[in-house]
Design a protein around this motif. Sequence first.
Motif, PDB file in Angstrom:
ATOM      1  N   GLN A   1      11.723 -12.424  89.869  1.00 45.11           N
ATOM      2  CA  GLN A   1      11.440 -12.833  88.300  1.00 45.11           C
ATOM      3  C   GLN A   1      11.386 -14.008  87.874  1.00 45.11           C
ATOM      4  O   GLN A   1      10.742 -14.535  87.307  1.00 45.11           O
ATOM      5  CB  GLN A   1      12.213 -11.843  87.471  1.00 45.11           C
ATOM      6  CG  GLN A   1      11.445 -10.366  87.538  1.00 45.11           C
ATOM      7  CD  GLN A   1      12.367  -9.512  86.250  1.00 45.11           C
ATOM      8  OE1 GLN A   1      13.286  -8.963  86.416  1.00 45.11           O
ATOM      9  NE2 GLN A   1      11.414  -9.541  85.370  1.00 45.11           N
ATOM     10  N   LEU A   2      12.565 -14.807  88.420  1.00 41.66           N
ATOM     11  CA  LEU A   2      12.586 -15.976  88.242  1.00 41.66           C
ATOM     12  C   LEU A   2      11.842 -17.141  88.694  1.00 41.66           C
ATOM     13  O   LEU A   2      11.646 -18.269  88.481  1.00 41.66           O
ATOM     14  CB  LEU A   2      14.265 -16.529  88.310  1.00 41.66           C
ATOM     15  CG  LEU A   2      15.118 -15.889  87.408  1.00 41.66           C
ATOM     16  CD1 LEU A   2      16.650 -16.269  87.838  1.00 41.66           C
ATOM     17  CD2 LEU A   2      14.912 -15.976  86.039  1.00 41.66           C
ATOM     18  N   ARG A   3      11.594 -16.696  90.254  1.00 37.66           N
ATOM     19  CA  ARG A   3      10.828 -17.649  90.857  1.00 37.66           C
ATOM     20  C   ARG A   3       9.559 -17.929  90.304  1.00 37.66           C
ATOM     21  O   ARG A   3       8.947 -19.199  90.372  1.00 37.66           O
ATOM     22  CB  ARG A   3      10.666 -16.842  92.263  1.00 37.66           C
ATOM     23  CG  ARG A   3       9.778 -17.989  93.377  1.00 37.66           C
ATOM     24  CD  ARG A   3       9.763 -17.209  94.966  1.00 37.66           C
ATOM     25  NE  ARG A   3       9.342 -15.872  94.629  1.00 37.66           N
ATOM     26  CZ  ARG A   3       7.888 -15.720  95.021  1.00 37.66           C
ATOM     27  NH1 ARG A   3       7.246 -16.675  94.852  1.00 37.66           N
ATOM     28  NH2 ARG A   3       7.532 -14.358  94.976  1.00 37.66           N
ATOM     29  N   THR A   4       8.633 -16.998  89.901  1.00 35.61           N
ATOM     30  CA  THR A   4       7.258 -17.230  89.414  1.00 35.61           C
ATOM     31  C   THR A   4       7.310 -18.192  88.155  1.00 35.61           C
ATOM     32  O   THR A   4       6.596 -19.065  88.241  1.00 35.61           O
ATOM     33  CB  THR A   4       6.845 -15.870  88.891  1.00 35.61           C
ATOM     34  OG1 THR A   4       6.719 -15.032  90.042  1.00 35.61           O
ATOM     35  CG2 THR A   4       5.318 -16.208  88.432  1.00 35.61           C
ATOM     36  N   PRO A   5       8.032 -17.680  87.164  1.00 37.58           N
ATOM     37  CA  PRO A   5       8.022 -19.026  86.215  1.00 37.58           C
ATOM     38  C   PRO A   5       8.620 -20.294  86.406  1.00 37.58           C
ATOM     39  O   PRO A   5       8.229 -21.502  86.026  1.00 37.58           O
ATOM     40  CB  PRO A   5       8.989 -18.670  84.894  1.00 37.58           C
ATOM     41  CG  PRO A   5       9.625 -17.647  85.515  1.00 37.58           C
ATOM     42  CD  PRO A   5       9.063 -16.715  86.887  1.00 37.58           C
ATOM     43  N   LEU A   6       9.502 -20.463  87.703  1.00 37.35           N
ATOM     44  CA  LEU A   6      10.072 -21.833  87.980  1.00 37.35           C
ATOM     45  C   LEU A   6       8.801 -22.329  88.812  1.00 37.35           C
ATOM     46  O   LEU A   6       8.854 -23.841  88.650  1.00 37.35           O
ATOM     47  CB  LEU A   6      11.305 -21.556  88.976  1.00 37.35           C
ATOM     48  CG  LEU A   6      12.774 -21.255  88.287  1.00 37.35           C
ATOM     49  CD1 LEU A   6      13.735 -20.849  89.196  1.00 37.35           C
ATOM     50  CD2 LEU A   6      13.029 -22.203  87.191  1.00 37.35           C
TER      51      LEU A   6
ATOM     52  N   ALA B   1       7.043 -24.442  76.736  1.00 38.05           N
ATOM     53  CA  ALA B   1       6.824 -22.733  76.452  1.00 38.05           C
ATOM     54  C   ALA B   1       7.289 -22.077  77.620  1.00 38.05           C
ATOM     55  O   ALA B   1       7.805 -20.722  77.867  1.00 38.05           O
ATOM     56  CB  ALA B   1       5.350 -22.500  76.242  1.00 38.05           C
ATOM     57  N   GLN B   2       7.192 -22.629  79.039  1.00 35.27           N
ATOM     58  CA  GLN B   2       7.444 -21.836  80.219  1.00 35.27           C
ATOM     59  C   GLN B   2       9.039 -21.786  80.154  1.00 35.27           C
ATOM     60  O   GLN B   2       9.670 -20.888  80.754  1.00 35.27           O
ATOM     61  CB  GLN B   2       6.929 -22.702  81.377  1.00 35.27           C
ATOM     62  CG  GLN B   2       5.437 -22.257  81.304  1.00 35.27           C
ATOM     63  CD  GLN B   2       4.944 -23.381  82.593  1.00 35.27           C
ATOM     64  OE1 GLN B   2       5.207 -24.324  82.971  1.00 35.27           O
ATOM     65  NE2 GLN B   2       3.643 -22.914  82.859  1.00 35.27           N
ATOM     66  N   VAL B   3       9.778 -22.819  79.736  1.00 31.19           N
ATOM     67  CA  VAL B   3      11.213 -22.874  79.796  1.00 31.19           C
ATOM     68  C   VAL B   3      11.594 -21.750  78.939  1.00 31.19           C
ATOM     69  O   VAL B   3      12.513 -21.018  79.066  1.00 31.19           O
ATOM     70  CB  VAL B   3      11.533 -24.073  79.419  1.00 31.19           C
ATOM     71  CG1 VAL B   3      13.500 -24.204  79.056  1.00 31.19           C
ATOM     72  CG2 VAL B   3      11.488 -25.076  80.592  1.00 31.19           C
ATOM     73  N   GLU B   4      10.915 -21.910  77.682  1.00 32.82           N
ATOM     74  CA  GLU B   4      11.301 -20.669  76.722  1.00 32.82           C
ATOM     75  C   GLU B   4      11.172 -19.330  77.472  1.00 32.82           C
ATOM     76  O   GLU B   4      12.055 -18.370  77.377  1.00 32.82           O
ATOM     77  CB  GLU B   4      10.395 -20.734  75.325  1.00 32.82           C
ATOM     78  CG  GLU B   4      10.823 -22.107  74.703  1.00 32.82           C
ATOM     79  CD  GLU B   4       9.923 -22.228  73.403  1.00 32.82           C
ATOM     80  OE1 GLU B   4       9.069 -21.562  73.442  1.00 32.82           O
ATOM     81  OE2 GLU B   4      10.269 -23.251  72.642  1.00 32.82           O
TER      82      GLU B   4
ATOM     83  N   ARG C   1      13.691 -16.269  78.116  1.00 33.05           N
ATOM     84  CA  ARG C   1      13.620 -14.621  77.680  1.00 33.05           C
ATOM     85  C   ARG C   1      13.632 -14.082  78.901  1.00 33.05           C
ATOM     86  O   ARG C   1      14.173 -12.746  78.920  1.00 33.05           O
ATOM     87  CB  ARG C   1      12.232 -14.567  77.089  1.00 33.05           C
ATOM     88  CG  ARG C   1      12.066 -15.212  75.559  1.00 33.05           C
ATOM     89  CD  ARG C   1      10.985 -14.693  75.016  1.00 33.05           C
ATOM     90  NE  ARG C   1       9.505 -15.068  75.704  1.00 33.05           N
ATOM     91  CZ  ARG C   1       9.036 -16.267  75.625  1.00 33.05           C
ATOM     92  NH1 ARG C   1       9.306 -17.090  74.684  1.00 33.05           N
ATOM     93  NH2 ARG C   1       7.742 -16.335  76.243  1.00 33.05           N
ATOM     94  N   VAL C   2      13.167 -14.217  80.042  1.00 30.10           N
ATOM     95  CA  VAL C   2      13.411 -13.600  81.299  1.00 30.10           C
ATOM     96  C   VAL C   2      14.806 -13.272  81.746  1.00 30.10           C
ATOM     97  O   VAL C   2      15.361 -12.261  82.130  1.00 30.10           O
ATOM     98  CB  VAL C   2      12.509 -14.186  82.636  1.00 30.10           C
ATOM     99  CG1 VAL C   2      13.078 -13.728  84.103  1.00 30.10           C
ATOM    100  CG2 VAL C   2      11.228 -14.121  82.332  1.00 30.10           C
TER     101      VAL C   2
ATOM    102  N   ALA D   1      -1.494 -16.904  77.122  1.00 33.56           N
ATOM    103  CA  ALA D   1      -0.309 -17.639  77.682  1.00 33.56           C
ATOM    104  C   ALA D   1      -0.345 -17.697  79.159  1.00 33.56           C
ATOM    105  O   ALA D   1      -0.178 -18.707  80.164  1.00 33.56           O
ATOM    106  CB  ALA D   1       0.871 -17.110  77.381  1.00 33.56           C
ATOM    107  N   LEU D   2      -0.505 -16.673  80.085  1.00 35.33           N
ATOM    108  CA  LEU D   2      -0.617 -16.569  81.491  1.00 35.33           C
ATOM    109  C   LEU D   2      -1.649 -17.417  82.110  1.00 35.33           C
ATOM    110  O   LEU D   2      -1.724 -18.051  82.999  1.00 35.33           O
ATOM    111  CB  LEU D   2      -0.712 -15.002  81.730  1.00 35.33           C
ATOM    112  CG  LEU D   2       0.367 -14.189  81.510  1.00 35.33           C
ATOM    113  CD1 LEU D   2       0.379 -12.886  82.218  1.00 35.33           C
ATOM    114  CD2 LEU D   2       1.660 -14.752  82.174  1.00 35.33           C
TER     115      LEU D   2
END
Length: 341
Positions: free
Chosen positions: A143-148, A176-179, A183-184, A211-212
């Motif tokens: 889950q963390l890999r995709t937004p990173l 926005a991606q950091v936010e 949230r993740v 957003a995506l």
Amino acid sequence: MRQQLIRSTVLAVSLAILITMAPVGFAIWRATVRGRGAVAQWLDAGTPASTSMRLGGVVIALAVLALGAGVFVAIQQAQRLSRPMTLLADRAERLGAGESRIQPLHTGIAELDQVSQVLSRSAQTLTKSLASERDFAADASHQLRTPLTALLMRLEEIAATDDLEVVQEEANIAIAQVERLTRVVDDLMSRTRRGGDEPKATVSLDSVIAALQREWQPAFEQARRSVRVHGERGLVVQATPVALSQVLSTLLENSLAHGRGTVDVHARRSGPSVVVEVSDQGEGVPATIAPHIFERSVTTSGTGLGLALARDLAESNGGRLELIQAQPAIFALFLSESDAG
């Protein structure tokens, strides 16, 4: 075990009494019923002192015999009790060493069997707990890999341009991606504390998809591909924004990695549900994998966690994720429409 000890003690005492009293009783019976017997004649032969010594010798011999019988019975009972306790101690030691398959004992001793059952259940609980922790670690990393990854793309765009307007735009998206990443993390911690049982939330489907689309635009442009969004607008669904974003991000990521051409994201109503279909123009999912596509470690490449985690997230929000067509691949996310929509 208490009953076993009582029975063994009663048995040993009874045997000792039997060995001691049986010959005396037999001698008395012979003397009273059948007259003076051989024992009486043997005792009468000789002086009173010698008779007393003979009688004392008989009593001592009977006592030694009774003691020997009692010791024999005690040893047998001790061995019968000590062996299952040794086996139980061995199972406890194996459990402490991390072994997860502990078979329960069936000794016939209620207390030992009960302790054995507790050890067996503890081993099963420990196995499930360890498996759950491993799954959580794998899910969290995925889950963390995709937004990173998306954040890294934005930072690379910022580093590669001198246009201040582009830098500002990309920086805003990166913020926005950091936010979203925050949230993740909060979502993961919340599900850990609450065991995945969370109250229902509602979210605008349009805002999540928009957003995506902004987030994945650089990656698709780099691959000379695009994402097209169409269908009904203004839909509000029952799901958390983080979970919905993760599910759709997984579908977009899979399409980017394994698909071809334009990715279509189509939203529509279907009775009381809202259906979001994600498809592309690639070859689709191989027939051998399609029936197991949502199982963990089933993948053509990568970790094999994405779709399994996406389905779990969809189900935890009251929806479901299905592969409705394998070639070309069409994934459908079914969610409940909110009354606020």
